[in-house]
Design a protein around this motif. Structure first.
Motif, PDB file in Angstrom:
ATOM      1  N   TRP A  40      21.769   2.200  72.368  1.00 54.79           N
ATOM      2  CA  TRP A  40      20.671   1.281  72.045  1.00 54.79           C
ATOM      3  C   TRP A  40      21.043   0.324  70.920  1.00 54.79           C
ATOM      4  CZ3 TRP A  40      17.988   0.769  67.459  1.00 54.79           C
ATOM      5  CH2 TRP A  40      18.058   1.815  66.534  1.00 54.79           C
ATOM      6  N   VAL A  41      21.822   0.816  69.957  1.00 54.40           N
ATOM      7  CA  VAL A  41      22.223  -0.058  68.860  1.00 54.40           C
ATOM      8  C   VAL A  41      23.075  -1.207  69.374  1.00 54.40           C
ATOM      9  CG1 VAL A  41      23.579  -0.203  66.731  1.00 54.40           C
ATOM     10  CG2 VAL A  41      22.017   1.713  67.084  1.00 54.40           C
ATOM     11  N   GLY A  42      23.963  -0.914  70.322  1.00 55.47           N
ATOM     12  CA  GLY A  42      24.807  -1.960  70.888  1.00 55.47           C
ATOM     13  C   GLY A  42      24.028  -3.051  71.585  1.00 55.47           C
ATOM     14  N   LYS A  43      22.838  -2.719  72.070  1.00 50.26           N
ATOM     15  CA  LYS A  43      22.009  -3.699  72.771  1.00 50.26           C
ATOM     16  C   LYS A  43      21.132  -4.531  71.838  1.00 50.26           C
ATOM     17  CE  LYS A  43      21.629  -0.968  77.057  1.00 50.26           C
ATOM     18  NZ  LYS A  43      22.041  -1.971  78.061  1.00 50.26           N
ATOM     19  N   VAL A  44      20.894  -4.040  70.600  1.00 50.51           N
ATOM     20  CA  VAL A  44      19.960  -4.765  69.734  1.00 50.51           C
ATOM     21  C   VAL A  44      20.592  -5.312  68.467  1.00 50.51           C
ATOM     22  CG1 VAL A  44      18.067  -3.326  70.588  1.00 50.51           C
ATOM     23  CG2 VAL A  44      19.136  -2.759  68.406  1.00 50.51           C
ATOM     24  N   ARG A  45      21.750  -4.756  68.063  1.00 48.43           N
ATOM     25  CA  ARG A  45      22.357  -5.301  66.847  1.00 48.43           C
ATOM     26  C   ARG A  45      22.740  -6.758  67.098  1.00 48.43           C
ATOM     27  NH1 ARG A  45      24.253  -3.113  62.232  1.00 48.43           N
ATOM     28  NH2 ARG A  45      24.659  -0.986  62.976  1.00 48.43           N
TER      29      ARG A  45
ATOM     30  N   ASN B  38      17.542  13.847  75.708  1.00 43.26           N
ATOM     31  CA  ASN B  38      17.326  12.428  76.012  1.00 43.26           C
ATOM     32  C   ASN B  38      18.378  11.907  76.970  1.00 43.26           C
ATOM     33  OD1 ASN B  38      16.162  12.202  72.778  1.00 43.26           O
ATOM     34  ND2 ASN B  38      14.936  11.402  74.462  1.00 43.26           N
ATOM     35  N   ALA B  39      17.960  11.050  77.880  1.00 42.29           N
ATOM     36  CA  ALA B  39      18.855  10.366  78.803  1.00 42.29           C
ATOM     37  C   ALA B  39      19.165   8.976  78.263  1.00 42.29           C
ATOM     38  CB  ALA B  39      18.217  10.259  80.179  1.00 42.29           C
ATOM     39  N   MET B  40      20.231   8.375  78.793  1.00 42.95           N
ATOM     40  CA  MET B  40      20.536   6.998  78.421  1.00 42.95           C
ATOM     41  C   MET B  40      19.379   6.072  78.767  1.00 42.95           C
ATOM     42  SD  MET B  40      23.399   6.669  76.844  1.00 42.95           S
ATOM     43  CE  MET B  40      24.908   7.586  76.498  1.00 42.95           C
TER      44      MET B  40
ATOM     45  N   GLY C 211      25.729   9.766  62.729  1.00 37.95           N
ATOM     46  CA  GLY C 211      25.696  10.700  63.839  1.00 37.95           C
ATOM     47  C   GLY C 211      24.810  10.115  64.912  1.00 37.95           C
ATOM     48  N   GLY C 212      23.684  10.798  65.213  1.00 39.76           N
ATOM     49  CA  GLY C 212      22.754  10.288  66.215  1.00 39.76           C
ATOM     50  C   GLY C 212      21.623   9.473  65.630  1.00 39.76           C
TER      51      GLY C 212
ATOM     52  N   ARG D  60      23.016   7.039  70.468  1.00 40.81           N
ATOM     53  CA  ARG D  60      22.754   6.105  69.384  1.00 40.81           C
ATOM     54  C   ARG D  60      23.454   4.778  69.627  1.00 40.81           C
ATOM     55  NH1 ARG D  60      25.980   2.932  65.927  1.00 40.81           N
ATOM     56  NH2 ARG D  60      24.854   2.569  63.975  1.00 40.81           N
ATOM     57  N   ASP D  61      24.739   4.824  69.994  1.00 38.71           N
ATOM     58  CA  ASP D  61      25.504   3.600  70.175  1.00 38.71           C
ATOM     59  C   ASP D  61      24.971   2.756  71.323  1.00 38.71           C
ATOM     60  OD1 ASP D  61      27.099   4.385  68.081  1.00 38.71           O
ATOM     61  OD2 ASP D  61      28.778   5.038  69.322  1.00 38.71           O
TER      62      ASP D  61
END
Length: 432
Positions: free
Chosen positions: A334-339, A407-409, A356-357, A331-332
């Motif tokens: 993809w969120v870190g890349k778009v927030r 799921n993979a990164m 969580g996820g 979760r962190d």
């Protein structure tokens, strides 16, 4: 986009590894579990135990979870036995086997056997708890929030009306923080002293917001308010124990994040509180006083319940801390890349206590159901990424992203890249 190609090198030869080979060492301690979260080779070995579709990047795993290969094999064996032996097994040995399943689940949850009863899902468990709750009086009230599950909101509305009570609905703050969520419930309790029951959803199916249940439950308990917790999405997604929630009534799901077959859930009633829940209207021995009298399901998929120990074994092999840390890490990523991207609004806070996820987002200003349905459709049609739109938030609709252990990164990186392209080009098909 073929997600198998992403994992091909890492999982070669790992598909049929025994469970003992998946974990190089005991890694369920907090430090070790978190350190493992970014070990792609390790999680590729775990992923190889799932038969995942090649058709899409599957990031909508909140509906129900996928059984791993060992669990699926156990389920198929149980189906074959139940189908073959039918009543000869059901009337001679299955009762003892089902009791051992409950004993195993109770041990896994750290509760007593007489505090747990199996259900077909969390909805059935929560319907029994909400519909059977008998401590409410005419003129009193029950509280729920906009992020609670729709069926549970409806259950509260119907149950309170039947008992001459009413419901109070609040909208949780957005953006949410640990303190402002606590404050929202504290304010509702203060403004409405007639509240005697509150529904708390541990992790919302709409946005993934994780409530500070322990803190809110303590506030409720101080005012004589009972708490029913919807833990459908938290068991297996985050690391917690039931006793630590501070609630006497909890509905649980075992076919979402615990990877049991479809049709397995549970209700928890703390010892000494079972009398607060009426027996099921179909129960033939309502005076028995036990928790099993509070749920009457009839004939169920016994093979699914009998497979639960295999699912618990598989999850124990992964480890609760490691599992929760991996889902947060996905979760962190993809969120870190778009927030912070112009045009993208991430609804779920980054405070690790608050998620969580699962995380949800929307395009800025796009709050209608149609717009978010179109956004999910664009992710699927143009980028091969499967998500789902969600409604019911006071602030409007959104799109939910739900990664799983397979799921993979690279999967969530693909989502981040797609969202960047969508935000830059505004390419969502509004008509979908």
């Amino acid at each position: 986009m073929n997600r198998r190609a992403v994992l091909q090198g890492a999982v070669a030869g790992a598909a049929m590894l025994p469970a003992t080979a998946l974990r190089p060492a005991p890694l369920d301690g907090p430090i070790e579990g978190r350190a493992l979260a970014g070990d792609e080779a390790h999680w590729a070995r775990i992923a190889a135990q799932y038969d995942v579709t090649d058709a899409v990047i599957q990031l909508e795993n909140g509906n129900w979870g996928m059984m791993s290969r060992p669990v699926l094999a156990a389920y198929q064996d149980a189906v074959a036995r139940v189908n073959r032996d039918t009543s000869f097994y059901a009337r001679r040995g299955m009762g003892a086997d089902m009791r051992s399943v409950v004993d195993r689940l109770a041990a896994f949850l750290g509760v007593d056997q007489d505090e747990i009863v199996l259900t077909r899902n969390a909805t059935e468990a929560l319907k029994a708890l909400i519909g059977g709750y008998n401590r409410i009086k005419p003129g009193q009230a029950a509280l729920y929030a906009d992020l609670d599950y729709g069926s549970m909101q409806a259950s509260l509305e119907a149950s309170m009306a039947r008992r001459g009570a009413r419901t109070i609905r609040i909208a949780l703050p957005e953006p949410a923080s640990h303190q402002n969520v606590i404050d929202a419930y504290a304010e509702a309790f203060e403004n409405h002293p007639e509240i005697r029951l509150v529904l708390l959803t541990h992790i919302s199916h709409r946005t993934g917001l994780q409530l500070p249940v322990r803190e809110v439950a303590a506030l409720a308990r101080a005012r004589g308010i009972d708490v029913i917790v919807d833990a459908a999405h938290s068991l297996g997604q985050v690391d917690f124990d039931i006793a630590g929630l501070g609630a006497d009534f909890v509905g649980l799901n075992l076919h979402k994040w615990m990877g049991a077959p479809l049709g397995v859930g549970a209700a928890y009633i703390r010892k000494g509180r079972v009398s607060a829940i009426d027996p099921d209207i179909a129960d033939e021995n309502p005076g028995s006083g036990g928790i099993s009298s509070r749920v009457h399901t009839g004939t169920v998929d016994y093979a699914a319940s009998l497979t639960l120990p295999a699912a618990l074994d598989f999850q124990a092999m992964i480890g609760a801390t490691a599992r929760a840390a991996r889902l947060k890490a996905l979760r962190d990523r993809w969120v870190g890349k778009v927030r912070g991207l112009p045009g993208i609004e991430v609804l779920t806070p980054d405070d690790p206590r608050m998620h969580g996820g699962i995380t949800s987002f929307r395009l800025s200003g796009r709050t209608s159901e149609a717009e978010n349905r179109a956004l999910a459709a664009t992710l699927l049609d143009r980028f091969g990424i499967f998500t789902v739109h969600r409604t019911g938030l006071a602030s409007g609709a959104c799109v939910r992203v739900t990664p799983a252990l397979f799921n993979a990164m690279a999967d969530v990186d693909a989502l981040a890249a797609a969202l960047r392209e969508i935000a830059d080009g505004d390419i969502v098909t509004r008509s979908r």
